[in-house]
Design an enzyme around this catalytic site. Structure first.
Site, PDB file in Angstrom:
ATOM      1  N   TYR A 186       4.114   8.910   4.091  1.00 47.35           N
ATOM      2  CA  TYR A 186       3.095   9.933   4.332  1.00 47.35           C
ATOM      3  C   TYR A 186       3.279  10.652   5.655  1.00 47.35           C
ATOM      4  CZ  TYR A 186       0.253   8.274   0.436  1.00 47.35           C
ATOM      5  OH  TYR A 186      -0.212   7.935  -0.806  1.00 47.35           O
ATOM      6  N   LYS A 195       7.523  -4.709   0.602  1.00 51.32           N
ATOM      7  CA  LYS A 195       8.617  -4.860  -0.355  1.00 51.32           C
ATOM      8  C   LYS A 195       9.881  -5.083   0.489  1.00 51.32           C
ATOM      9  CE  LYS A 195      10.052  -4.242  -4.743  1.00 51.32           C
ATOM     10  NZ  LYS A 195       9.609  -4.917  -5.946  1.00 51.32           N
ATOM     11  N   ASP A 216       4.407  -5.832  -5.659  1.00 47.91           N
ATOM     12  CA  ASP A 216       4.261  -5.916  -7.122  1.00 47.91           C
ATOM     13  C   ASP A 216       3.625  -7.237  -7.533  1.00 47.91           C
ATOM     14  OD1 ASP A 216       6.618  -6.845  -6.032  1.00 47.91           O
ATOM     15  OD2 ASP A 216       7.906  -6.258  -7.694  1.00 47.91           O
ATOM     16  N   ASP A 221      -2.646   2.966  -0.302  1.00 47.52           N
ATOM     17  CA  ASP A 221      -3.274   3.989  -1.134  1.00 47.52           C
ATOM     18  C   ASP A 221      -3.409   3.488  -2.571  1.00 47.52           C
ATOM     19  OD1 ASP A 221      -4.280   6.412  -1.920  1.00 47.52           O
ATOM     20  OD2 ASP A 221      -2.368   7.473  -1.888  1.00 47.52           O
TER      21      ASP A 221
END
Ligand code: NAD
Length: 383
Positions: free
Chosen positions: A140, A207, A243, A267
């Site tokens: 972002y 991740k 995940d 988000d």
């Protein structure tokens, strides 16, 4: 005469204790939920001195900018704001003013508590997590390279030379940059929140197995801050791959408490959690920096419901509860939260989205829902 002087002194004292807060009603359905929120906040008896400031698309037409300096000056002077949602028109020429506000005021932490109140429609009634999302970095940050532009091809050459990877020619690129500084302060914010609100665990989400130099850095710095600065705090620390976290949030939500995440995962996960607690109409938020705090719902301006007295104002009201806790009006915060929870639990005077059937004709409007909450506050209901 003496009575006049006494009255003047009393009113001076009242003004002296009033909390000075900028109120941005927003656009679309913003003004409707803002009015409902103002009413319930004032019903708690806490004194506010509001400075109402318009911003957004209408202001853009009138003043040539959607975020005039007067809005920022008002927040800078008061330190606090509550804000209704603001539409970001597609192709209007101005970027999201929500993003601009966060940048201008260095509101680096977005805090979104997601708690399922009894009576909401949810398959995850045990959900009670707080999402702490980094606001400035990650994908972002706005560093982007458009497909076909010379600088994009230059970047492609640079990557080939320095890193060895040959990317296709027809690429568009968004840079994911995560810093030590940005990670340290968001992880500290998560621990400070946990300390202040009696939470027992912070989970860092990443991740790192794939993105070693961005998410890997996030994880390493989070581990360092947890160990070196909060090792004795009694607050547990763990990490999860994003995940896996999503899978676990919808299978064992009770195992999670405070989550700290880079911008994009924050988000997505906060919308997931909003879904778990009954929908966007119930998800509050706060954007916090070292000097300023802006309280706002997670949802947008829902323009299709504008002027219909239909939308659920709970998310902004609960953002108001967060504001009350932030200014240490804890007892008022408990009464407002308890009153909202009581109205939701009874399930009668609630907006359409809180009914079993969304077309239920017994659903009440935004104003009437606020009225039902004010009745509870006056009855003395609390958490
Ligand atoms: P949205 O959140 O405004 O609405 C999506 C749908 O969710 C609505 O149509 C409605 O069905 C439901 N919904 C949302 N809030 C609700 C509520 N309080 N009660 C009941 N139902 C509710 O999302 P969108 O349509 O993608 O965005 C509309 C505009 O808002 C866009 O211009 C977007 O950029 C902007 N936006 C602003 C903010 C902000 O000001 N912080 C945040 C998100 C989106």
């Amino acid at each position: 005469m003496d009575a006049d002087r006494d009255n003047a002194r009393l009113s001076d004292e009242r003004i002296a204790v009033a909390h000075r807060v900028t109120f941005i009603p927003g656009d679309g359905t913003g003004p409707e939920i803002a009015e409902a929120t103002q009413r319930v906040l004032e019903a708690t008896g806490v004194e506010f001195e509001w400075d109402f400031q318009d911003a957004g698309a209408d202001v853009y037409e009138a003043e040539g900018t959607p975020l005039p300096d007067r809005v920022l000056d008002s927040i800078k002077e008061r330190g606090l704001a509550i804000k209704g949602p603001i539409t970001t028109p597609v192709g209007s020429g101005f970027r999201s003013i929500n993003v601009a506000l966060r940048k201008e005021l260095d509101l680096y932490a977005c805090i979104r508590p997601c708690k399922a109140y009894e009576g909401v429609r949810t398959r995850f009634p045990e959900t009670d997590v707080v999402v702490v999302r980094e606001n400035h970095e990650d994908l972002y940050a706005g560093v982007e390279y458009e497909e076909g532009k010379p600088e994009t091809l230059k970047l492609r050459e640079f990557i080939k030379e320095t890193e060895g990877t040959e990317l296709r020619e027809d690429i568009g690129v968004t840079i994911k940059a995560i810093s030590v500084f940005g990670t340290q302060r968001i992880v500290r914010e998560a621990f400070e929140y946990a300390k202040a609100y009696g939470r027992s665990k912070v989970t860092a989400v990443h991740k790192a197995n794939i993105m070693k130099h961005s998410d890997g850095l996030f994880l390493r710095v989070a581990q360092q801050v947890a160990e070196e600065e909060y090792g004795d705090s009694g607050i547990e620390f763990e990490d999860r791959i994003v995940d896996n976290l999503c899978n676990q949030l919808v299978s064992r939500p009770a195992e999670y408490d405070v989550l700290v995440l880079p911008n994009l995962y924050g988000d997505i996960v906060s919308d997931l959690c909003a879904g778990q607690i009954g929908g966007l109409g119930l998800a509050p938020g706060a954007n916090i920096g070292d000097d300023y705090a802006v309280f706002e719902a997670t949802h947008g301006s829902a323009p299709k419901y504008k002027g219909k007295n239909k939308i659920n104002p709970t998310a902004l009201m609960l953002s108001g509860v967060m504001l009350l806790r932030h200014i240490e009006e804890t007892e008022a915060a408990d009464r407002l939260e308890g009153s909202i929870a009581a109205v939701i639990k009874e399930g009668e005077n609630v907006t359409y989205d809180l009914k079993e059937d969304r077309d239920d004709p017994s659903a009440v409007g935004t104003k009437e829902y606020a009225g039902a909450i004010i009745d509870k506050i006056e009855e003395g209901v609390s958490v």
